[in-house]
Design an enzyme around this catalytic site. Structure first.
Site, PDB file in Angstrom:
ATOM      1  N   HIS A 166       0.813  -1.215   0.000  1.00  0.00           N
ATOM      2  CA  HIS A 166       0.000   0.000   0.000  1.00  0.00           C
ATOM      3  C   HIS A 166       0.850   1.270   0.000  1.00  0.00           C
ATOM      4  O   HIS A 166       0.789   2.083   0.919  1.00  0.00           O
ATOM      5  CB  HIS A 166      -0.980  -0.005   1.170  1.00  0.00           C
ATOM      6  CG  HIS A 166      -1.953  -1.139   1.157  1.00  0.00           C
ATOM      7  ND1 HIS A 166      -2.971  -1.256   2.085  1.00  0.00           N
ATOM      8  CD2 HIS A 166      -2.077  -2.214   0.334  1.00  0.00           C
ATOM      9  CE1 HIS A 166      -3.661  -2.356   1.837  1.00  0.00           C
ATOM     10  NE2 HIS A 166      -3.124  -2.961   0.770  1.00  0.00           N
ATOM     11  N   GLU A 258     -12.632   1.258  -5.738  1.00  0.00           N
ATOM     12  CA  GLU A 258     -13.397   2.478  -5.996  1.00  0.00           C
ATOM     13  C   GLU A 258     -12.801   3.324  -7.111  1.00  0.00           C
ATOM     14  O   GLU A 258     -11.578   3.387  -7.293  1.00  0.00           O
ATOM     15  CB  GLU A 258     -13.455   3.337  -4.730  1.00  0.00           C
ATOM     16  CG  GLU A 258     -14.222   2.718  -3.581  1.00  0.00           C
ATOM     17  CD  GLU A 258     -14.321   3.617  -2.364  1.00  0.00           C
ATOM     18  OE1 GLU A 258     -14.931   3.199  -1.372  1.00  0.00           O
ATOM     19  OE2 GLU A 258     -13.775   4.758  -2.403  1.00  0.00           O
ATOM     20  N   TYR A 279     -10.437  -9.595   4.549  1.00  0.00           N
ATOM     21  CA  TYR A 279     -10.037 -10.791   3.814  1.00  0.00           C
ATOM     22  C   TYR A 279     -10.545 -12.069   4.468  1.00  0.00           C
ATOM     23  O   TYR A 279     -10.665 -13.100   3.812  1.00  0.00           O
ATOM     24  CB  TYR A 279      -8.510 -10.824   3.650  1.00  0.00           C
ATOM     25  CG  TYR A 279      -8.013  -9.758   2.709  1.00  0.00           C
ATOM     26  CD1 TYR A 279      -8.361  -9.777   1.366  1.00  0.00           C
ATOM     27  CD2 TYR A 279      -7.217  -8.711   3.169  1.00  0.00           C
ATOM     28  CE1 TYR A 279      -7.920  -8.781   0.504  1.00  0.00           C
ATOM     29  CE2 TYR A 279      -6.774  -7.724   2.321  1.00  0.00           C
ATOM     30  CZ  TYR A 279      -7.127  -7.762   0.977  1.00  0.00           C
ATOM     31  OH  TYR A 279      -6.704  -6.768   0.127  1.00  0.00           O
TER      32      TYR A 279
END
Length: 387
Positions: A166, A258, A279
């Site tokens: 990330h 998104e 998850y």
């Protein structure tokens, strides 16, 4: 009359010769990077060809076009590669900053300055190594031949933290500013903390200074460079060349990827609101809506893992003008989104049967569409009209 006829005939012959010469030159320029035809495919609006320009790229992440047809490609392990006439320079570009090449981290985005012809500036985003782990960072340098010179680090999304996921890292120039996406580094709560640049869109001047009109500049408890927050891992960002609107795509957890509009001060809600699950299958946060938090323009359940993003305005595919193209990693496809009045009205999935991880998507100066596949032996590809 005979003289007039001869003059017209001579003019026509000269014009024909010019056209033939131009076609020969065009054919020669295209033959240098003609590539290998991988197949022809149908879409709702166009039939197109998929052409492989080259392979042998190790987890390529981003593509930038240089004047005169050359390209720059980043490889995640830390190499910047130069492509000239469809051929990969065997020597990586020298002068690239050291990167934290771990997991999703490494050398990531590359863009050129809007006035590259004048200043030769190349901007790179990467996972920067430091005490405690890695952090999203941006540097720039002047491209001289096959080397970056006068390299300076403009921004680091401190602190450095452990973990290898990330990083965000997309870069876009818009209206004289440099926009940078950062991921929340696998720590969701960081995305809601305004004193932490993780999980945000950052807006800077091209030299790294913070604009005085950024939305949180006046708040003592906020980082002044933050433009939006509540982002999870935005790996795609693009400017609509027609409207000027900035869009981004970001990874959700299990579902809930998104597409969002980039607006000053927006809070996109992660991890308070999401359309995804953890998850392990459990609910995250408080649901899908909350006052003061921005709804996505579009979301994907299940996830496609969106990466590169591009808004098409070229002439090669006229029926695709205004469409958003999204590279998908886990989805192994190229998504085309139709937008009308700032609403997504249709989604078409291209190359789904071909089944490769699409890391980046870019429109070339020729109006064709270029892709990078994420693999140990990654490819540079091109979509060409076949109709």
């Amino acid at each position: 009359m005979k003289h007039i006829h001869d003059a017209i005939e001579g003019t026509a012959c000269r014009l024909f010769a010019v056209i033939v010469a131009a076609l020969v030159v065009l054919g020669a320029s295209r033959s240098a990077d003609a590539g290998e035809l991988l197949g022809e495919f149908d879409s709702l609006d166009h039939r197109y060809r998929l052409v492989k320009i080259l392979d042998g790229l190790e987890h390529p992440w981003s593509l930038a076009f240089l004047p005169k047809g050359s390209m720059l490609v980043t490889e995640r392990p830390g190499r910047l590669r130069l492509i000239v006439q469809g051929r990969l320079d065997p020597e990586p570009v020298a002068g690239v900053p050291q990167v934290y090449a771990s997991g999703q981290g490494g050398l990531l985005d590359v863009v050129i300055h809007p006035r590259f012809d004048e200043n030769r500036l190349v901007y790179l985003s990467y996972a920067s190594p430091g005490k405690g782990g890695g952090a999203t960072a941006v540097a720039r340098g002047r491209l001289v031949g096959n080397r970056l010179e006068d390299v300076e680090e403009l921004y680091v999304a401190l602190p450095h933290t452990r973990g290898s996921r990330h990083f965000g890292s997309r870069l876009v120039f818009s209206d004289g500013y440099l926009f940078i996406t950062t991921g929340e580094r696998g720590d969701p709560d960081r995305a809601q903390a305004l004193d932490d640049p993780a999980g945000s869109v950052i807006r800077l001047h091209e030299d790294g200074r913070v604009p005085e009109n950024n939305p949180f500049v006046a708040r003592s408890n906020a980082r002044p460079e933050i433009y939006t927050h509540g982002n999870r891992n935005p790996q795609g960002m693009a400017k609509d060349p027609m409207s000027g609107q900035l869009y981004l795509v970001e990874h959700g957890p299990r579902g809930g990827d998104e597409l969002n509009r980039v607006e000053p001060g927006a809070n996109f809600g992660w991890p308070v609101i999401t359309y995804g699950l953890s998850y392990s299958g459990f609910k995250i946060g408080e649901g899908t809506h909350k006052a003061g938090m921005t709804q996505p323009l579009h979301y994907w359940v299940p996830s496609i893992s969106p990466s590169g993003l591009m808004v098409y305005d070229g002439d090669a595919f006229p029926n695709w003008r205004g469409s958003l193209f999204v590279g998908a990693l886990s989805g192994r496809l190229l998504a085309r989104l139709g937008i009308e009045r700032d609403r997504v009205v249709a989604e078409e999935r291209l190359l789904e049967d071909w089944g490769r991880r699409v890391r980046d998507v870019r429109q070339g100066p020729d109006g064709l569409i270029y892709l990078l596949t994420d693999a140990r032996n990654g490819m540079l590809l091109r979509l060409e009209p076949a109709d």
